[in-house]
Scaffold this active site. Structure first.
Site, PDB file in Angstrom:
ATOM      1  N   MET A 169      36.290 -35.431   3.826  1.00 36.38           N
ATOM      2  CA  MET A 169      35.195 -35.858   3.011  1.00 36.38           C
ATOM      3  C   MET A 169      34.741 -34.607   2.715  1.00 36.38           C
ATOM      4  O   MET A 169      34.784 -33.955   1.709  1.00 36.38           O
ATOM      5  CB  MET A 169      34.132 -37.345   3.240  1.00 36.38           C
ATOM      6  CG  MET A 169      33.489 -37.126   2.371  1.00 36.38           C
ATOM      7  SD  MET A 169      32.154 -38.602   2.666  1.00 36.38           S
ATOM      8  CE  MET A 169      33.205 -40.246   2.201  1.00 36.38           C
ATOM      9  N   SER A 170      33.242 -34.731   3.293  1.00 37.49           N
ATOM     10  CA  SER A 170      32.222 -33.836   3.341  1.00 37.49           C
ATOM     11  C   SER A 170      32.918 -32.058   3.074  1.00 37.49           C
ATOM     12  O   SER A 170      32.340 -30.835   2.494  1.00 37.49           O
ATOM     13  CB  SER A 170      30.633 -33.058   3.749  1.00 37.49           C
ATOM     14  OG  SER A 170      31.862 -33.015   5.254  1.00 37.49           O
ATOM     15  N   HIS A 194      34.117 -42.448  13.929  1.00 34.67           N
ATOM     16  CA  HIS A 194      34.594 -40.159  13.384  1.00 34.67           C
ATOM     17  C   HIS A 194      34.684 -39.425  14.938  1.00 34.67           C
ATOM     18  O   HIS A 194      34.658 -39.754  15.975  1.00 34.67           O
ATOM     19  CB  HIS A 194      33.363 -40.032  13.094  1.00 34.67           C
ATOM     20  CG  HIS A 194      32.104 -40.424  13.268  1.00 34.67           C
ATOM     21  ND1 HIS A 194      31.464 -41.249  13.721  1.00 34.67           N
ATOM     22  CD2 HIS A 194      31.294 -39.150  14.120  1.00 34.67           C
ATOM     23  CE1 HIS A 194      30.490 -41.968  14.339  1.00 34.67           C
ATOM     24  NE2 HIS A 194      30.050 -40.225  14.399  1.00 34.67           N
ATOM     25  N   HIS A 253      37.799 -47.740  14.179  1.00 32.74           N
ATOM     26  CA  HIS A 253      37.038 -47.335  15.554  1.00 32.74           C
ATOM     27  C   HIS A 253      36.492 -47.872  16.670  1.00 32.74           C
ATOM     28  O   HIS A 253      36.355 -46.749  17.394  1.00 32.74           O
ATOM     29  CB  HIS A 253      35.374 -48.011  14.527  1.00 32.74           C
ATOM     30  CG  HIS A 253      34.825 -47.803  13.150  1.00 32.74           C
ATOM     31  ND1 HIS A 253      35.436 -48.559  12.738  1.00 32.74           N
ATOM     32  CD2 HIS A 253      34.871 -46.596  12.904  1.00 32.74           C
ATOM     33  CE1 HIS A 253      34.932 -47.995  11.508  1.00 32.74           C
ATOM     34  NE2 HIS A 253      34.773 -47.391  11.242  1.00 32.74           N
ATOM     35  N   GLY A 310      34.085 -34.462  10.979  1.00 33.37           N
ATOM     36  CA  GLY A 310      33.468 -33.307  11.813  1.00 33.37           C
ATOM     37  C   GLY A 310      34.697 -32.635  11.375  1.00 33.37           C
ATOM     38  O   GLY A 310      34.670 -31.906  12.631  1.00 33.37           O
TER      39      GLY A 310
END
Length: 203
Positions: A172-173, A118, A98, A152
């Site tokens: 992911m989403s 992210h 990160h 994102g």
């Protein structure tokens, strides 16, 4: 593709069976499940036709070995890469990072690749500050192993990420929560190829 923990095993396996030809790897990130439950999902994925060579198991080296998966993704609370390597020398080891410093250290710790993010504001990390493209570029410069970007990422901004030097993207989403996961996976694949991605490290 990274699982988001929102689909039951049968539904996720059915979706994965449809989209996996467009993906390099499928990362099972189901923190709420026991080792037995996680192994059960891997069994359903294999029965659905997803190759074991495409499976990355989050955190659990034991499940990755039992499932004959390709690799394991190590978090801050997981086994250190060196210990995981000693226990499972054949597994591909991913390390979640990160910061630029963590990216620089991942290869020295024995990881084969790292997951950095992210990058952009993400529905999976509400209220948390994104790292941004500048940090991504810096992380790529100091990282001596393939760096996969996450967070994102959409088909529209995929090119920006790949052009910073990322070896691939993780989603992911963007796929798991899409109304049409196959169309979403195809859009991501098209975007990374158009940006110059050659394949092999992650999408």
């Amino acid at each position: 593709m990274i699982s988001d923990g929102k689909l039951d095993a049968a539904h996720f396996a059915a979706m994965a069976a449809v989209v996996h030809p467009l993906l390099d790897f499928i990362h099972l990130r189901e923190k709420q499940l026991s080792a037995r439950e996680l192994l059960d999902i891997t069994g359903k994925l294999l029965l659905a036709g997803v190759p074991a060579s495409k499976l990355i198991i989050n955190d659990r080296v034991d499940v990755a070995l039992a499932a004959c998966a390709a690799g394991v993704q190590l978090a801050w609370h997981s086994l250190p890469p060196a210990a995981a390597r000693a226990a499972a020398p054949a597994l591909r080891l991913g390390k979640s990072v990160h910061s630029v410093q963590e990216a620089a250290e991942a290869g020295r710790q024995g990881a084969d690749f790292c997951l950095f993010g992210h990058v952009f504001p993400s529905v999976c990390k509400p209220g948390q500050q994104e790292r941004g493209l500048a940090q991504l570029a810096d992380a790529v410069c100091v990282c001596d192993i393939p760096l996969i970007a996450i967070g994102g990422i959409t088909p529209a901004n995929t090119g920006l990420v790949v052009r910073q030097g990322a070896a691939g993207i993780a989603v992911m989403s963007g796929i798991c929560s899409a109304k049409d996961p196959l169309a979403a996976a195809r859009a991501y694949r098209t975007a990374v190829i158009q940006a110059g991605y050659k394949g092999g490290e992650g999408a």
